[in-house]
Design a protein around this motif. Structure first.
Motif, PDB file in Angstrom:
ATOM      1  N   SER A 157       3.812 -20.500  -6.162  1.00  0.00           N
ATOM      2  CA  SER A 157       2.937 -19.603  -5.416  1.00  0.00           C
ATOM      3  C   SER A 157       2.567 -18.392  -6.247  1.00  0.00           C
ATOM      4  CB  SER A 157       3.628 -19.149  -4.129  1.00  0.00           C
ATOM      5  OG  SER A 157       4.770 -18.372  -4.443  1.00  0.00           O
ATOM      6  N   TYR A 158       1.640 -17.616  -5.693  1.00  0.00           N
ATOM      7  CA  TYR A 158       1.344 -16.311  -6.272  1.00  0.00           C
ATOM      8  C   TYR A 158       0.986 -15.337  -5.166  1.00  0.00           C
ATOM      9  CZ  TYR A 158      -3.754 -17.506  -6.291  1.00  0.00           C
ATOM     10  OH  TYR A 158      -5.043 -17.869  -5.964  1.00  0.00           O
ATOM     11  N   PHE A 166       3.564 -14.996 -10.044  1.00  0.00           N
ATOM     12  CA  PHE A 166       2.713 -16.146 -10.321  1.00  0.00           C
ATOM     13  C   PHE A 166       3.562 -17.294 -10.824  1.00  0.00           C
ATOM     14  CE2 PHE A 166      -0.206 -18.868 -12.548  1.00  0.00           C
ATOM     15  CZ  PHE A 166      -1.372 -18.795 -11.801  1.00  0.00           C
ATOM     16  N   ASP A 167       3.482 -18.447 -10.174  1.00  0.00           N
ATOM     17  CA  ASP A 167       4.242 -19.634 -10.546  1.00  0.00           C
ATOM     18  C   ASP A 167       3.367 -20.860 -10.287  1.00  0.00           C
ATOM     19  OD1 ASP A 167       6.140 -21.600 -11.047  1.00  0.00           O
ATOM     20  OD2 ASP A 167       7.320 -21.190  -9.253  1.00  0.00           O
ATOM     21  N   SER A 174      -7.957  -2.684  -0.096  1.00  0.00           N
ATOM     22  CA  SER A 174      -7.419  -3.874  -0.769  1.00  0.00           C
ATOM     23  C   SER A 174      -7.261  -5.066   0.167  1.00  0.00           C
ATOM     24  CB  SER A 174      -6.065  -3.557  -1.413  1.00  0.00           C
ATOM     25  OG  SER A 174      -5.068  -3.402  -0.428  1.00  0.00           O
ATOM     26  N   ASP A 175      -7.250  -6.215  -0.464  1.00  0.00           N
ATOM     27  CA  ASP A 175      -6.891  -7.473   0.186  1.00  0.00           C
ATOM     28  C   ASP A 175      -5.693  -8.011  -0.578  1.00  0.00           C
ATOM     29  OD1 ASP A 175      -9.226  -7.246   1.676  1.00  0.00           O
ATOM     30  OD2 ASP A 175     -10.314  -8.768   0.536  1.00  0.00           O
ATOM     31  N   VAL A 176      -4.695  -8.489   0.132  1.00  0.00           N
ATOM     32  CA  VAL A 176      -3.547  -9.140  -0.504  1.00  0.00           C
ATOM     33  C   VAL A 176      -3.512 -10.569   0.013  1.00  0.00           C
ATOM     34  CG1 VAL A 176      -1.037  -9.162  -0.782  1.00  0.00           C
ATOM     35  CG2 VAL A 176      -2.262  -6.974  -0.711  1.00  0.00           C
ATOM     36  N   VAL A 177      -3.362 -11.516  -0.920  1.00  0.00           N
ATOM     37  CA  VAL A 177      -3.277 -12.918  -0.539  1.00  0.00           C
ATOM     38  C   VAL A 177      -1.975 -13.514  -1.045  1.00  0.00           C
ATOM     39  CG1 VAL A 177      -5.765 -13.308  -0.385  1.00  0.00           C
ATOM     40  CG2 VAL A 177      -4.607 -13.691  -2.552  1.00  0.00           C
ATOM     41  N   GLU A 178      -1.383 -14.319  -0.188  1.00  0.00           N
ATOM     42  CA  GLU A 178      -0.213 -15.134  -0.527  1.00  0.00           C
ATOM     43  C   GLU A 178      -0.733 -16.550  -0.660  1.00  0.00           C
ATOM     44  OE1 GLU A 178       2.959 -14.513  -1.097  1.00  0.00           O
ATOM     45  OE2 GLU A 178       3.125 -12.419  -0.467  1.00  0.00           O
ATOM     46  N   THR A 179      -0.614 -17.117  -1.844  1.00  0.00           N
ATOM     47  CA  THR A 179      -1.187 -18.423  -2.117  1.00  0.00           C
ATOM     48  C   THR A 179      -0.128 -19.377  -2.641  1.00  0.00           C
ATOM     49  OG1 THR A 179      -3.357 -17.456  -2.558  1.00  0.00           O
ATOM     50  CG2 THR A 179      -2.944 -19.644  -3.473  1.00  0.00           C
ATOM     51  N   ARG A 180      -0.117 -20.599  -2.084  1.00  0.00           N
ATOM     52  CA  ARG A 180       0.795 -21.655  -2.538  1.00  0.00           C
ATOM     53  C   ARG A 180      -0.008 -22.753  -3.218  1.00  0.00           C
ATOM     54  NH1 ARG A 180       1.221 -20.491   2.269  1.00  0.00           N
ATOM     55  NH2 ARG A 180       0.594 -22.454   3.233  1.00  0.00           N
ATOM     56  N   PRO A 211      -2.526 -17.200 -15.236  1.00  0.00           N
ATOM     57  CA  PRO A 211      -2.679 -15.912 -14.538  1.00  0.00           C
ATOM     58  C   PRO A 211      -3.588 -14.927 -15.256  1.00  0.00           C
ATOM     59  CG  PRO A 211      -0.465 -16.118 -15.455  1.00  0.00           C
ATOM     60  CD  PRO A 211      -1.136 -17.454 -15.627  1.00  0.00           C
ATOM     61  N   ASP A 212      -3.546 -14.883 -16.587  1.00  0.00           N
ATOM     62  CA  ASP A 212      -4.417 -13.948 -17.307  1.00  0.00           C
ATOM     63  C   ASP A 212      -5.882 -14.315 -17.130  1.00  0.00           C
ATOM     64  OD1 ASP A 212      -2.231 -12.447 -18.221  1.00  0.00           O
ATOM     65  OD2 ASP A 212      -2.019 -13.688 -20.027  1.00  0.00           O
ATOM     66  N   ALA A 213      -6.178 -15.606 -17.184  1.00  0.00           N
ATOM     67  CA  ALA A 213      -7.555 -16.051 -16.975  1.00  0.00           C
ATOM     68  C   ALA A 213      -7.988 -15.786 -15.533  1.00  0.00           C
ATOM     69  CB  ALA A 213      -7.690 -17.534 -17.312  1.00  0.00           C
ATOM     70  N   LEU A 214      -7.149 -16.168 -14.571  1.00  0.00           N
ATOM     71  CA  LEU A 214      -7.499 -15.992 -13.156  1.00  0.00           C
ATOM     72  C   LEU A 214      -7.811 -14.543 -12.807  1.00  0.00           C
ATOM     73  CD1 LEU A 214      -5.112 -18.306 -11.108  1.00  0.00           C
ATOM     74  CD2 LEU A 214      -7.593 -18.224 -10.946  1.00  0.00           C
ATOM     75  N   VAL A 215      -6.983 -13.643 -13.277  1.00  0.00           N
ATOM     76  CA  VAL A 215      -7.194 -12.235 -12.924  1.00  0.00           C
ATOM     77  C   VAL A 215      -8.462 -11.692 -13.595  1.00  0.00           C
ATOM     78  CG1 VAL A 215      -5.839 -10.983 -14.688  1.00  0.00           C
ATOM     79  CG2 VAL A 215      -5.865 -10.190 -12.325  1.00  0.00           C
ATOM     80  N   ALA A 216      -8.889 -12.345 -14.672  1.00  0.00           N
ATOM     81  CA  ALA A 216     -10.114 -11.918 -15.349  1.00  0.00           C
ATOM     82  C   ALA A 216     -11.372 -12.375 -14.609  1.00  0.00           C
ATOM     83  CB  ALA A 216     -10.130 -12.459 -16.782  1.00  0.00           C
ATOM     84  N   TRP A 217     -11.346 -13.573 -13.996  1.00  0.00           N
ATOM     85  CA  TRP A 217     -12.583 -14.093 -13.407  1.00  0.00           C
ATOM     86  C   TRP A 217     -12.564 -14.273 -11.894  1.00  0.00           C
ATOM     87  CZ3 TRP A 217     -12.477 -18.403 -10.516  1.00  0.00           C
ATOM     88  CH2 TRP A 217     -11.448 -19.329 -10.730  1.00  0.00           C
ATOM     89  N   LEU A 218     -11.426 -14.441 -11.259  1.00  0.00           N
ATOM     90  CA  LEU A 218     -11.393 -14.754  -9.834  1.00  0.00           C
ATOM     91  C   LEU A 218     -11.885 -13.624  -8.925  1.00  0.00           C
ATOM     92  CD1 LEU A 218     -10.709 -16.867  -7.667  1.00  0.00           C
ATOM     93  CD2 LEU A 218      -8.363 -15.987  -7.682  1.00  0.00           C
TER      94      LEU A 218
END
Length: 153
Positions: free
Chosen positions: A51-52, A44-45, A72-78, A25-32
């Motif tokens: 999911s996150y 985040f799991d 904003s955009d909010v995404v629900e991801t599995r 999660p720390d990496a993803l939030v930095a680059w995604l």
């Protein structure tokens, strides 16, 4: 009508490091988040079936109105499939009242070792019609550039 968008880039890092950046999660939030956005996870799991929930916030909401709120955009991801060093498959739903953003988009991040690093191929299937192909291509390209910068430093 369904649409598939793709993007690819060679990252100067081994597949194991690239994979780690796709599930941390720390990496993803930095680059995604693509250029012009920042993100934060509400949960985040990273496991198959996990999911996150990611909140992406536009730096300038006047430039690009969000899908969930004005800014904003909010995404629900599995997480559908996690194959260490090889592939990450997710199913994403946008939180939006606008039917143009309805439906589940499947994202496949495939990693292939190549000379000089790892080729990262993104395939987005069933892209909601409300997302323009040009904007999605720019966003995926921006995320790949951010991933390269994150891993190649």
């Amino acid at each position: 009508m369904t649409r598939t968008d793709t993007a690819a880039r060679v990252i100067a890092a081994p597949a194991e490091r690239v994979y780690a950046a796709l599930v941390d999660p720390d990496a993803l939030v930095a680059w995604l988040p693509p250029e012009g956005m920042s993100g934060r996870f509400e949960r985040f799991d990273a496991r198959p079936g996990g999911s996150y929930r990611l909140v992406l916030t536009y730096d300038d909401a006047a430039d690009a109105p969000g899908k969930t709120t004005d800014g904003s955009d909010v995404v629900e991801t599995r997480f559908v499939e996690l194959v260490p060093g090889v592939r990450v498959v997710t199913a994403t739903d946008f939180v939006s009242d606008d039917p143009a953003f309805a439906g589940t988009m499947t994202m496949t991040w495939a990693l292939t070792p190549v000379d000089g690093g790892t080729r990262v191929d993104i395939r987005a299937d069933d892209v909601p019609g409300g997302i323009s192909a040009a904007d999605h291509a720019a966003g995926m390209g921006s995320s790949l550039a951010n991933l390269a910068a994150h891993l190649e430093r």
